[in-house]
Design an enzyme around this catalytic site. Structure first.
Site, PDB file in Angstrom:
ATOM      1  N   PRO A   1      -6.143  17.666 -12.480  1.00 39.85           N
ATOM      2  CA  PRO A   1      -6.187  16.909 -13.725  1.00 39.85           C
ATOM      3  C   PRO A   1      -7.631  16.516 -14.048  1.00 39.85           C
ATOM      4  O   PRO A   1      -8.421  16.267 -13.138  1.00 39.85           O
ATOM      5  CB  PRO A   1      -5.332  15.668 -13.419  1.00 39.85           C
ATOM      6  CG  PRO A   1      -5.240  15.585 -11.949  1.00 39.85           C
ATOM      7  CD  PRO A   1      -5.426  16.967 -11.414  1.00 39.85           C
ATOM      8  N   HIS A   2      -7.950  16.516 -15.321  1.00 42.03           N
ATOM      9  CA  HIS A   2      -9.308  16.144 -15.698  1.00 42.03           C
ATOM     10  C   HIS A   2      -9.318  15.522 -17.087  1.00 42.03           C
ATOM     11  O   HIS A   2      -8.406  15.731 -17.868  1.00 42.03           O
ATOM     12  CB  HIS A   2     -10.261  17.333 -15.619  1.00 42.03           C
ATOM     13  CG  HIS A   2      -9.762  18.573 -16.309  1.00 42.03           C
ATOM     14  ND1 HIS A   2      -8.858  19.434 -15.725  1.00 42.03           N
ATOM     15  CD2 HIS A   2     -10.036  19.102 -17.518  1.00 42.03           C
ATOM     16  CE1 HIS A   2      -8.607  20.430 -16.545  1.00 42.03           C
ATOM     17  NE2 HIS A   2      -9.301  20.254 -17.656  1.00 42.03           N
ATOM     18  N   GLY A   3     -10.350  14.763 -17.361  1.00 38.71           N
ATOM     19  CA  GLY A   3     -10.427  14.114 -18.661  1.00 38.71           C
ATOM     20  C   GLY A   3     -11.850  13.749 -19.003  1.00 38.71           C
ATOM     21  O   GLY A   3     -12.693  13.562 -18.132  1.00 38.71           O
TER      22      GLY A   3
END
Lengths: 146, 85
Positions: free
Chosen positions: A61-63
């Site tokens: 997951p990344h943001g």
């Protein structure tokens, strides 16, 4: 690249959101981000675009958010697998989480691409799932991501 | 084998939803699919392979297909890369 203070083992969690929140909270503890909720939302929004559960029980997951002060890579191993809508349908028990400031153009893509390349190799997958100590894990991951 | 070069027009590059779409589309063909950027070539049916290329908008890539449905595969896959979203 991966710092020992950004590693979590045995995370107890009941959902994807709960997992993301716990990892993001760690980044808040170490001063890498400002508002936890905004960063959690950025990561969840990215999951909505398409899962980062790329199979083998691993998700990345990344943001991107203006609440992130500097690019940060975190690692978490879960006490219990959680559903991640993964490409292979399997629940996730191991995560790399990449948080980057809003103005970081391609930083996270570079880390993501390096991780993706490594995750194609089963020995890398096996190592990150089994190395027992934080220091050994950090050393291994950083050497591999060189 | 059939191959075609294309400039990626996807706004945020070949990531997230477009990457998954590309891989799902590739998997529908029986041909062996490869994606080539510079001197790197990856399996077009592998999401990790695609992500490992870190393809940004404006990058020139080569789609290769080898098999019975190679023409159709190259046409379909290059059109995903050449679309704006």
């Amino acid at each position: 690249m991966l710092d020992s203070q950004h590693v979590l083992f045995h995370v107890t969690t009941d959902s994807q959101e709960d997992t993301i929140r716990k990892v993001v909270a760690l980044a808040a503890d170490t001063g890498r981000i400002k508002d936890i909720s905004a960063v959690v939302q950025a990561v969840l929004d990215r999951e909505q675009e398409g899962t980062t559960g790329f199979g083998k029980g691993i998700a990345i997951p990344h943001g991107k958010s203006d609440q992130v002060k500097e690019p940060t890579l975190l690692f978490a191993r879960l006490a219990n697998p959680v559903d991640w809508n993964s490409l292979d349908g399997n629940p996730v028990d191991t995560l790399f989480v990449i948080l980057v400031p809003a103005d970081a153009a391609t930083e996270h893509l570079k880390i993501l691409s390096k991780l993706a390349r490594k995750l194609m190799h089963d020995d890398f997958v096996q190592q990150i799932k089994s190395i027992a100590s934080t220091e050994a894990l950090v050393q291994y991951v950083n050497a591999e991501l060189q | 084998m059939k191959e075609q070069s294309v400039i990626v027009q996807l706004e945020s590059g070949l990531h997230a939803r477009p990457a998954s779409e590309f891989v799902s589309a590739a998997q529908r063909f029986s041909s062996k699919i490869s994606l080539q950027v510079g001197d790197k070539t990856v399996d077009g049916k592998s999401i990790l392979g695609i992500l490992s290329l870190a393809v940004a908008k404006g990058t020139q890539v080569v789609v290769q297909a080898d098999g019975q449905d190679e023409e159709e595969a190259v046409r379909a896959l290059t059109s995903i890369l050449a679309s704006a979203q």
